[in-house]
Scaffold this motif. Sequence first.
Motif, mmCIF file in Angstrom:
data_model
loop_
_atom_site.group_PDB
_atom_site.id
_atom_site.type_symbol
_atom_site.label_atom_id
_atom_site.label_comp_id
_atom_site.label_asym_id
_atom_site.label_seq_id
_atom_site.Cartn_x
_atom_site.Cartn_y
_atom_site.Cartn_z
ATOM 1 N N LEU A 89 20.127 43.594 9.603
ATOM 2 C CA LEU A 89 21.463 43.358 8.815
ATOM 3 C C LEU A 89 21.257 42.890 7.539
ATOM 4 C CD1 LEU A 89 23.062 41.374 11.741
ATOM 5 C CD2 LEU A 89 23.839 43.639 11.032
ATOM 6 N N LEU A 90 19.695 42.868 6.943
ATOM 7 C CA LEU A 90 19.607 42.397 5.625
ATOM 8 C C LEU A 90 18.992 43.505 4.809
ATOM 9 C CD1 LEU A 90 18.023 39.051 6.990
ATOM 10 C CD2 LEU A 90 20.089 39.268 5.573
ATOM 11 N N PRO A 91 18.946 43.367 3.433
ATOM 12 C CA PRO A 91 18.135 44.168 2.664
ATOM 13 C C PRO A 91 16.708 44.440 3.144
ATOM 14 C CG PRO A 91 19.403 42.699 1.234
ATOM 15 C CD PRO A 91 19.543 42.316 2.577
ATOM 16 N N ASP A 92 16.141 45.471 3.180
ATOM 17 C CA ASP A 92 15.020 45.943 3.759
ATOM 18 C C ASP A 92 13.681 45.670 2.926
ATOM 19 O OD1 ASP A 92 12.751 46.689 5.300
ATOM 20 O OD2 ASP A 92 13.645 48.739 5.523
ATOM 21 N N PRO A 93 12.999 44.793 2.958
ATOM 22 C CA PRO A 93 11.875 44.470 2.003
ATOM 23 C C PRO A 93 10.884 45.555 1.997
ATOM 24 C CG PRO A 93 11.593 43.049 3.877
ATOM 25 C CD PRO A 93 12.773 43.742 3.898
ATOM 26 N N SER A 94 10.663 46.389 3.191
ATOM 27 C CA SER A 94 9.598 47.328 2.973
ATOM 28 C C SER A 94 9.899 48.639 2.519
ATOM 29 C CB SER A 94 9.412 47.758 4.744
ATOM 30 O OG SER A 94 10.416 48.745 5.015
ATOM 31 N N LEU A 95 11.350 48.885 1.739
ATOM 32 C CA LEU A 95 11.588 49.828 0.857
ATOM 33 C C LEU A 95 10.737 49.911 -0.423
ATOM 34 C CD1 LEU A 95 15.297 49.998 1.865
ATOM 35 C CD2 LEU A 95 13.713 51.461 2.386
ATOM 36 N N PRO A 96 10.921 50.675 -1.101
ATOM 37 C CA PRO A 96 10.314 50.777 -2.624
ATOM 38 C C PRO A 96 11.160 49.661 -3.341
ATOM 39 C CG PRO A 96 10.362 53.189 -1.720
ATOM 40 C CD PRO A 96 11.252 52.174 -0.708
ATOM 41 N N TRP A 97 10.650 49.410 -4.425
ATOM 42 C CA TRP A 97 11.275 48.165 -5.151
ATOM 43 C C TRP A 97 12.476 48.495 -5.491
ATOM 44 C CZ3 TRP A 97 11.492 43.372 -5.856
ATOM 45 C CH2 TRP A 97 12.216 42.791 -6.838
ATOM 46 N N ASP A 98 12.777 49.712 -6.013
ATOM 47 C CA ASP A 98 14.082 50.142 -6.594
ATOM 48 C C ASP A 98 14.982 49.983 -5.546
ATOM 49 O OD1 ASP A 98 13.094 50.216 -9.076
ATOM 50 O OD2 ASP A 98 12.922 52.328 -8.951
ATOM 51 N N GLU A 99 14.943 50.579 -4.281
ATOM 52 C CA GLU A 99 16.111 50.544 -3.255
ATOM 53 C C GLU A 99 16.112 49.344 -2.795
ATOM 54 O OE1 GLU A 99 15.149 53.679 -0.422
ATOM 55 O OE2 GLU A 99 13.736 54.781 -1.749
ATOM 56 N N PHE A 100 15.058 48.360 -2.599
ATOM 57 C CA PHE A 100 15.227 47.141 -2.162
ATOM 58 C C PHE A 100 16.143 46.411 -3.338
ATOM 59 C CE2 PHE A 100 13.703 42.510 -2.161
ATOM 60 C CZ PHE A 100 14.127 42.414 -0.769
ATOM 61 N N SER A 101 15.643 46.434 -4.461
ATOM 62 C CA SER A 101 16.391 45.590 -5.462
ATOM 63 C C SER A 101 17.937 46.225 -5.577
ATOM 64 C CB SER A 101 15.914 45.995 -6.803
ATOM 65 O OG SER A 101 14.483 45.534 -6.921
ATOM 66 N N GLU A 102 18.323 47.286 -5.124
ATOM 67 C CA GLU A 102 19.563 47.944 -5.140
ATOM 68 C C GLU A 102 20.348 47.310 -4.100
ATOM 69 O OE1 GLU A 102 22.985 49.714 -6.365
ATOM 70 O OE2 GLU A 102 21.111 49.614 -7.406
ATOM 71 N N GLN A 103 19.686 47.080 -2.894
ATOM 72 C CA GLN A 103 20.530 46.638 -1.729
ATOM 73 C C GLN A 103 20.633 44.947 -1.903
ATOM 74 O OE1 GLN A 103 18.085 47.203 1.977
ATOM 75 N NE2 GLN A 103 18.451 49.312 1.888
ATOM 76 N N VAL A 104 19.792 44.488 -2.601
ATOM 77 C CA VAL A 104 20.019 43.039 -2.916
ATOM 78 C C VAL A 104 21.210 42.900 -4.158
ATOM 79 C CG1 VAL A 104 18.947 40.803 -4.126
ATOM 80 C CG2 VAL A 104 17.741 42.254 -2.501
ATOM 81 N N LEU A 178 22.509 34.067 2.518
ATOM 82 C CA LEU A 178 22.805 32.959 1.612
ATOM 83 C C LEU A 178 21.866 32.836 0.409
ATOM 84 C CD1 LEU A 178 24.555 30.423 3.840
ATOM 85 C CD2 LEU A 178 25.657 31.497 2.130
ATOM 86 N N TYR A 179 20.599 32.694 0.759
ATOM 87 C CA TYR A 179 19.434 32.737 -0.144
ATOM 88 C C TYR A 179 19.547 33.945 -1.066
ATOM 89 C CZ TYR A 179 14.721 33.431 -1.782
ATOM 90 O OH TYR A 179 13.525 33.370 -2.735
ATOM 91 N N LEU A 180 19.882 35.329 -0.583
ATOM 92 C CA LEU A 180 19.724 36.264 -1.534
ATOM 93 C C LEU A 180 20.963 36.613 -2.304
ATOM 94 C CD1 LEU A 180 18.612 38.961 1.267
ATOM 95 C CD2 LEU A 180 17.391 38.319 -0.930
ATOM 96 N N SER A 181 22.172 35.789 -1.981
ATOM 97 C CA SER A 181 23.395 35.734 -2.685
ATOM 98 C C SER A 181 23.452 35.327 -3.907
ATOM 99 C CB SER A 181 24.231 35.198 -1.698
ATOM 100 O OG SER A 181 24.638 33.528 -2.006
ATOM 101 N N GLY A 182 22.472 34.149 -4.374
ATOM 102 C CA GLY A 182 22.366 33.331 -5.181
ATOM 103 C C GLY A 182 23.475 32.455 -5.610
#
Length: 391
Positions: A89-104, A178-182
């Motif tokens: 249910l969270l952004p996937d850190p195993s994805l390439p940086w661009d894809e992970f960053s987009e999810q965040v 909540l951490y990822l929300s900033g």
Amino acid sequence: MQTLNHYLNTQILPRGRDGNHRRRRGGSMPQIFGAATLQPPRASLETKRKTYSMPPEKVEVFNSLESWVSQRVLPLLKPVEHCWQPQKLLPDPSLPWDEFSEQVKELRDRTAELPDEYLVVLVGDMITEDALPTYQSQLNSWDGVRDVTGSSHNPWAVWIRSWTAEENRHGDLLKTYLYLSGRVDMLMIEKTIQYLIGAGMDIQNENNPYLGFVYTSFQERAAFVSHGNTARLAKESGDPVLARICGTIAADEKRHENAYIRIIEKLLEVDPSETMLAIADVMHKKITMPAHLMYDGRDPMLFTHFSMVASKLGVYTANDYSDILEFLVGRWRLEKLEGLKGEGKRAQDFVCGLAPRIRKLQERADERARKMKKQSHGAKFSWIFNKEVAL
């Protein structure tokens, strides 16, 4: 909620063996906190606090139910491979940086519009979930059901550990989101969690599983209601992912509620008088929320302020308290329970008549609150960078 809590602690008093009212127990929220000093809240102290109230013959009741627990309670657990996990249910850190960053980024865009008061309630719920070590310690203090070795195959012990394992995902998921929300101050949140686990909780269950399982039946339903309402509000605020997260947690709480309700149903069958007395005793004391000793190093009335925001938002209110009590009375068929005499019958009458009394009191409290609306005030919450939220 403060007005209701005060009433429950000063007017609805426990009765002794002679049927007369005893002195009020300590531990209501206004007495727990020291308003004049920045000291953490402390558990109430009583010179005659009962800690062990289970005679050996009552321990045997729980020993005799081990087979029943295996057949009727443990099946409510889910195998690990069939459970949801926070990472799904969270952004996937195993994805390439661009894809992970987009999810965040998408997560942050969704949470940008969440109101401050909603964040306060979500953080408070997350901190409550994250104090899980205290709750496992509570269950392991109860006579007749504790995990005596730490890895016992006793069905009661298996339930305690497995329930803890399922609950452990809740705080992990909410905290990471909540951490990822900033949007929140994680340093102050982490301090609050450490303070709370260090403080423990004071729910006066006397190492007695009759009392303990009544409490958990109520508390799990309260958690189901609270997370269900945060899911609804997240959806209304435009964050369907957070709504799904809160709804997923609520579904777990509902399943756990069913387990504890079944236990009390069984105890009413095998030992109705003792169980009825336990239900009355817990309701006399009132249900103290598990995070009532919450503290962040700054606000000694943090739990009271958090509760007031939750009530104002409709996440958990005095009406919910009454609704849960009425639900349990109906589910356990307490009004139709037969064969009780003396103290047991008085306990039955008290519990079955309590919810309407609370509702009437709350109607008066709400009316007074409406008349005093111009005197409303706010509180600053360190969790959201010391912003003020109306109470």
